[in-house]
Scaffold this active site. Structure first.
Site, mmCIF file in Angstrom:
data_model
loop_
_atom_site.group_PDB
_atom_site.id
_atom_site.type_symbol
_atom_site.label_atom_id
_atom_site.label_comp_id
_atom_site.label_asym_id
_atom_site.label_seq_id
_atom_site.Cartn_x
_atom_site.Cartn_y
_atom_site.Cartn_z
ATOM 1 N N HIS A 108 -21.242 53.431 54.408
ATOM 2 C CA HIS A 108 -20.017 54.199 54.204
ATOM 3 C C HIS A 108 -19.651 54.323 52.726
ATOM 4 O O HIS A 108 -18.527 54.700 52.388
ATOM 5 C CB HIS A 108 -18.855 53.565 54.969
ATOM 6 C CG HIS A 108 -17.873 54.566 55.486
ATOM 7 N ND1 HIS A 108 -16.694 54.848 54.855
ATOM 8 C CD2 HIS A 108 -17.903 55.368 56.564
ATOM 9 C CE1 HIS A 108 -16.021 55.758 55.531
ATOM 10 N NE2 HIS A 108 -16.736 56.099 56.561
ATOM 11 N N ASP A 169 -8.440 51.414 57.773
ATOM 12 C CA ASP A 169 -8.123 52.437 58.768
ATOM 13 C C ASP A 169 -9.301 52.690 59.704
ATOM 14 O O ASP A 169 -9.111 53.096 60.855
ATOM 15 C CB ASP A 169 -7.734 53.744 58.078
ATOM 16 C CG ASP A 169 -6.336 53.688 57.483
ATOM 17 O OD1 ASP A 169 -5.491 52.957 58.026
ATOM 18 O OD2 ASP A 169 -6.094 54.365 56.465
ATOM 19 N N GLU A 280 2.242 53.782 56.742
ATOM 20 C CA GLU A 280 1.449 54.676 55.908
ATOM 21 C C GLU A 280 2.141 56.029 55.843
ATOM 22 O O GLU A 280 2.938 56.377 56.711
ATOM 23 C CB GLU A 280 0.025 54.859 56.456
ATOM 24 C CG GLU A 280 -0.889 53.672 56.219
ATOM 25 C CD GLU A 280 -2.352 54.001 56.456
ATOM 26 O OE1 GLU A 280 -3.161 53.079 56.346
ATOM 27 O OE2 GLU A 280 -2.690 55.164 56.752
#
Length: 528
Positions: A108, A169, A280
């Site tokens: 990632h 997240d 958030e």
């Protein structure tokens, strides 16, 4: 295993080998680098796992989908000893070899950070030790492999009614990968980043030594590796703090049209003693007047008013919050939520709510991933830019960036929410602004193939404009998941911490073998 005293004695001797790894590459480049002696020398190693030499293309891919540096070999380790043997082998080859080593988790990275041009990539997900195990008690914790995915850590800990305190997240990332950066999400204001919730690490250094470290044992290496961008060691296991896990989550979204109210309400919530468990925000720029799909699967408090709401082409700011609860606590939870909402200044008709399981909420991004994969929109370039902005300059930043530089936010979410410096341990390698409250602003753009190469170039130019503005305006911005190509930029990024960072590199990875894809240090090689 204790660190040998020779580490410190080598510090001054090896500091001269540390040079800048300057790499200038174009978007979507595949670089072929090879060392003809690599396969034969590695084949002599005694391993539980194995090397592959012929198909290294998968290890040269990452989520950013812009840089591809082919390695000469890929290690699929079954044990920590495999990783130690491979790194130790490269270290003993010394300055006569160009070989470097990169640990790759779930791939990632954004700019080839987990790639090793012509070197060895270690597929950490192949690592099978230690077995993930939960320890219950007054201070529960979990031991997990550095190659374990956070989603699997969550599933295992939930079996015992427990869960880690801090998250990212997206949960389909490896433990070692996020701890090498920081690991942030909407719980950071309360618990700090993931690197603030680790008791102990096992690390393979740049000399191939297996070292256990914590705040009490080999503390310099422990804090260096946390947020250290893979420069001082490969995280092979971590002891992670746990807490009782709730069963359910009250999930809420509201909209603001006024940026001042939006930021002040967020700052009030993160400083309150009784507040939400996750906070958030994100920005929606859509000058056509059409709303993004921000409220799908949420129920409006007032369906009539919600149906009549029109953005009128305004820039809108969405505040997203959750409250954890168990089913028998729903009445008390709803009362607490009502009290908190009464203090906020959102647009009344835009209150949307939902109730989901704790697992469903934490793994929410994976649902979007599945949809995007089905549409061929996941494995595309992701020219992301993640910034930490000091609170005192967030209004200057928003006025210029959201008001002028960005035409819209249709190519991906824009996150914006405040964090508390006091929740970060300043002994780690992670770099943040020097203000108690600072903001994460994350531009999570994607460039689908249907929109041609121009969309990628546009996103990269917008990123450059944002960074140029910050520099000219004197905003002391810090990049999260940083990407620089010059020594001066890296020094500016680390600031006063640079000397500590360079010292640790000289001690724990004296030949600059580890994680060359970060482009901070270059391995020195003797000319023939």
């Amino acid at each position: 295993m204790e660190l040998s005293p020779s580490h410190c004695r080598r510090q001054q001797h090896n500091i001269g080998f540390l040079k800048l790894f300057v790499v200038s590459v174009l978007s979507c480049v595949t670089l072929h680098v090879s060392d003809p002696d690599v396969p034969s020398s590695l084949k002599t190693l005694s391993l539980e796992g194995h090397f592959s030499f012929h198909d290294t293309s998968d290890a040269a891919k990452d989520f950013g989908n812009r840089f591809r540096f082919l390695s000469s070999a890929v290690l699929h380790p079954k044990s920590v000893a495999d990783i130690s043997a491979a790194v130790k082998h490269v270290f003993r080859m010394g300055l006569s070899s160009k070989l470097t080593v990169a640990a790759r988790g779930h791939g990632h990275s954004l700019q080839g950070q987990a790639q090793a041009p012509g070197g060895i990539v270690i597929q950490m997900e192949s690592l099978r030790e230690p077995e993930t195990r939960v320890h219950v008690g007054d201070s529960p914790y979990l031991d997990a492999s550095g190659g374990e995915l956070w989603i699997d850590v969550l599933l295992e800990s939930l079996k015992h009614g427990l869960a880690p305190k801090s998250w990212t997240d997206y949960l389909h990332l490896t433990v070692g990968g996020t701890l090498s950066n920081a690991g942030i999400s909407g719980q950071v204001f309360r618990h700090g980043p993931q690197i603030s919730n680790v008791h102990q690490l096992q690390v393979v250094t740049g000399e191939g030594e297996i070292v256990n470290c914590s705040a009490e044992e080999n503390a310099d290496l422990f804090y260096g590796v946390l947020g250290g961008l893979g420069q001082f060691g490969i995280i092979t296991s971590a002891r992670i703090a746990l807490e009782p896990a709730p069963k359910m989550v009250k999930w809420i979204r509201v909209l603001y049209s006024d940026f001042t109210s939006f930021t002040e309400d967020q700052e009030m919530l993160i400083s309150a003693e009784k507040t939400f468990d996750y906070i958030e925000g994100f920005v929606m720029i859509n000058r056509t007047g059409l709303l993004n799909n921000w409220r799908s699967s949420f129920n409006p408090q007032d369906p009539v008013q919600a149906s009549q709401f029109n953005s009128d082409g305004r820039i809108l700011f969405c505040l997203e919050m959750t409250k954890n609860f168990n089913p028998d606590e729903s009445d008390v939870m709803n009362q607490e939520v009502g009290t908190l909402l009464s203090k906020l200044r959102y647009i009344p008709s835009t209150l949307f709510r939902s109730e989901v399981s704790y697992l469903e909420f934490l793994d929410r991004v994976h649902v979007s991933e599945v949809k995007l994969r089905s549409q061929g929109l996941w494995e595309v370039p992701h020219p992301w830019l993640n910034l930490f902005i000091p609170r005192t300059r967030i209004h200057d930043f928003a006025k210029e960036v959201f008001g002028k530089i960005l035409p819209d936010s249709s190519n991906g979410p824009i996150l914006l929410y405040p964090l508390n410096k006091s929740k970060w341990d300043n002994r780690t390698s992670a770099v943040i602004p020097d203000e108690e409250v600072f903001y994460l602003v994350a531009f999570l753009s994607s460039a689908p193939p249907s929109s041609d190469h121009a969309s990628l170039e546009l996103a990269l130019k917008q990123n450059d404009k944002i960074l140029d503005f910050c520099e000219k305006a004197g905003i002391q911005v810090k990049q999260y998941l940083p990407h620089y190509t010059t020594k001066e930029e890296w020094k500016a990024h680390f600031g006063a911490s640079w000397e500590i960072f360079a010292r640790r590199k000289a001690i724990y990875d004296p030949l600059a073998i580890l994680t060359p894809g970060q482009r901070i240090f270059q391995k020195a090689v003797l000319s023939s």
